[in-house]
Design an enzyme around this catalytic site. Structure first.
Site, short mmCIF file in Angstrom:
data_model
loop_
_atom_site.label_atom_id
_atom_site.label_comp_id
_atom_site.label_asym_id
_atom_site.label_seq_id
_atom_site.Cartn_x
_atom_site.Cartn_y
_atom_site.Cartn_z
NE ARG A 237 10.01 -3.71 11.50
CZ ARG A 237 9.69 -2.56 11.62
NH1 ARG A 237 9.63 -1.71 10.61
NH2 ARG A 237 9.53 -2.33 12.75
CE1 TYR B 199 9.73 2.80 13.43
CE2 TYR B 199 11.13 0.90 12.68
CZ TYR B 199 10.00 1.55 12.77
OH TYR B 199 9.12 0.66 11.87
CG ASP C 38 11.72 0.41 8.59
OD1 ASP C 38 12.38 1.24 7.80
OD2 ASP C 38 10.61 0.67 8.96
CG HIS D 226 12.12 4.50 10.69
ND1 HIS D 226 11.95 5.77 10.97
CD2 HIS D 226 11.04 3.80 10.56
CE1 HIS D 226 10.63 5.80 11.19
NE2 HIS D 226 10.03 4.56 10.83
CD GLU E 12 10.30 -0.40 5.94
OE1 GLU E 12 10.12 -1.77 6.25
OE2 GLU E 12 9.52 0.44 6.33
CD GLU F 33 7.64 3.62 6.74
OE1 GLU F 33 7.55 2.27 6.66
OE2 GLU F 33 7.64 4.30 7.69
NE ARG G 280 7.49 -0.09 3.68
CZ ARG G 280 7.01 -0.72 4.71
NH1 ARG G 280 6.15 -1.87 4.10
NH2 ARG G 280 6.79 -0.19 5.64
CD GLU H 252 4.87 -2.43 8.15
OE1 GLU H 252 4.63 -1.40 7.49
OE2 GLU H 252 5.56 -2.30 9.13
CD1 TRP I 267 12.83 8.74 15.66
CD2 TRP I 267 11.02 8.29 14.42
NE1 TRP I 267 12.06 7.74 16.21
CE2 TRP I 267 11.03 7.42 15.56
CE3 TRP I 267 10.17 8.26 13.55
CZ2 TRP I 267 9.93 6.48 15.59
CZ3 TRP I 267 8.97 7.40 13.59
CH2 TRP I 267 9.18 6.58 14.60
#
Ligand code: EZ4
Ligand code: CO
Length: 403
Positions: free
Chosen positions: A148, A160, A211, A213, A237, A263, A284, A340, A403
């Site tokens: 990643r 992030y 990612d 995020h 992601e 996630e 995820r 991951e 975030w």
């Protein structure tokens, strides 16, 4: 029949907070389950200690599905991260007990291995593209087949995924939430050159992931996906928040870059349309935040019908107990995609001795009965809970952002 005689919640902070459930039976066998919910740890600890454990005492530990249904349907109040992490911890602990009594590693109870190991991806990051690539080359040398990439964004003080310590990233970094500044425009300009230079340096035989995020709007994510297509990302992601699952329809219309999300999902209902309409490529959801092995298998079976593969969350806030559970799941599920793997610190590994191992870009859960992960309670007791929050984001005009 192994009867549940007692259960307790262990909160420890070997560098970061972890919540662990330990269930004991009258046959002397115990099981462990991870119940860590980053930044909201004590809510799950209380849910378990005050509302779940009293209902477990005296039950047959072998009746995993029945206990799952009892806790899910019986609470009346369904779903949500706190409830589902608590149920997950019970579920993991019961599978651990069943495996130990059977004398078999959990993956054998789940149908046996359908692959030799689980491909994992590591996290390469840096303040600049050059630093990130240097870090990614290191992962490639360690044998990782998937990496990643997260890089600092010019003009933003922090973002992030970019860590102070290059190898151990811990976003929950303060006693009160750190305030970060975010600009989607600056970010969107920074990612294509990162992927372009990464392909030049790392070649095409390694999977590259990224990612987002949850920070883009669907149409921005569609644009980024399109811009990255020439570099063949393995996945993008969490492109945008997914409470409104229709968001992903818009992204899908604009790009062939594979999409991963989930996630923060807790239940199959969080991804019903995403999967059914084939709006994503990887789901995820994790063992700890999505109702345990029992529920995650249900999600995976549903996903398999729609060409969606699994890609379990595996950040450092998921304890080694969860990591072990995830690897048994990964080994046994036909539509596994990738796992991951952010390594835990030595402090954490010492509190949670485990049998899983890494070699050649792949991980294996090991062949110890049950999950193959334990807790050193004496050592755990030395690390007192320390309040820690994830950061928050504001746009440059001061308004709150994801975030
Ligand atoms: O921010 O686990 O893909 N990994 C991630 C993580 C999450 C944290 C939140 O607790 O997005 O780094
Ligand atoms: Co993520």
């Amino acid at each position: 029949m192994p009867r549940i005689t007692s259960a307790k919640v262990i909160v420890t902070c070997p560098g970061r907070n972890f919540v662990t459930l330990k269930i004991e039976t009258d046959e002397g066998v115990y099981g462990l389950g991870d119940a860590t919910l980053n930044g909201r740890e004590l809510a799950v600890a209380s849910y378990l200690a005050d509302h779940v454990i009293p209902c477990l005492i005296g039950r047959d530990a072998h009746r995993i599905e029945d206990i799952w249904q009892y806790l899910y349907k019986g609470a009346y109040w369904r779903r949500g991260p706190v409830t589902m992490s608590a149920i997950a911890a019970v579920d993991m602990a019961l599978w651990d007990i069943k495996g130990k009594i059977a004398g078999l590693p959990l993956y054998q109870l789940l149908g046996g291995a359908c692959r030799e190991g689980a491909m994992v991806y590591g996290h390469a990051n840096g303040k600049t593209i050059e630093e990130t690539i240097e870090n990614a080359l290191h992962y490639q040398q360690l044998g990782y087949k998937a990496i990643r990439l997260q890089s600092g964004v010019p003009g933003l003080a922090s973002t992030y995924g970019v860590s102070k310590d290059r190898y151990f990233y811990e976003p929950a970094d303060a006693d009160l939430p750190t305030e970060n500044l975010w600009s989607s425009e600056k970010y969107l300009r920074s990612v294509p050159p990162l992927f372009e230079k990464a392909r030049e340096a790392l070649g095409w035989d390694v999977h590259l992931l990224h990612d987002i995020h949850h920070r883009l709007t669907p149409i921005e994510a569609g644009r980024l996906g399109k811009d990255l297509e020439p570099y063949r990302p393995f996945w993008l992601e969490d492109a945008t928040p997914a409470e409104n699952q229709a968001n992903f329809r818009l992204i899908r219309q604009h790009t062939t870059s594979p999409l991963a999300v989930g996630e923060v999902f807790n239940a199959i209902w969080d991804c019903k349309e995403l999967i059914e309409e084939q709006l994503i490529d990887y789901i995820r959801a994790t063992v700890v935040h999505a109702g345990g092995i029992t529920h995650l298998r249900r999600i995976a079976s549903f996903a398999d019908m729609h060409n969606v593969r699994t890609g379990c969350h595996g950040a450092t806030d998921l304890s080694p107990v969860c990591m072990a559970a995830a690897l048994h799941f990964d080994l046994s599920v036909p539509n596994f995609g990738v796992q991951e793997y952010m390594r835990h610190t030595e402090e954490t590994d010492a509190v949670f001795p485990h049998h899983y191992s890494f070699a050649d870009g792949m991980m294996h859960p090991g062949d110890a009965p049950g999950l193959g992960a334990d807790i050193d309670e004496e050592l755990a007791a030395r690390y007192e809970y320390k309040r820690a929050y994830l950061p928050v984001n504001r746009l440059e005009d001061g308004s709150m952002w994801h975030w």
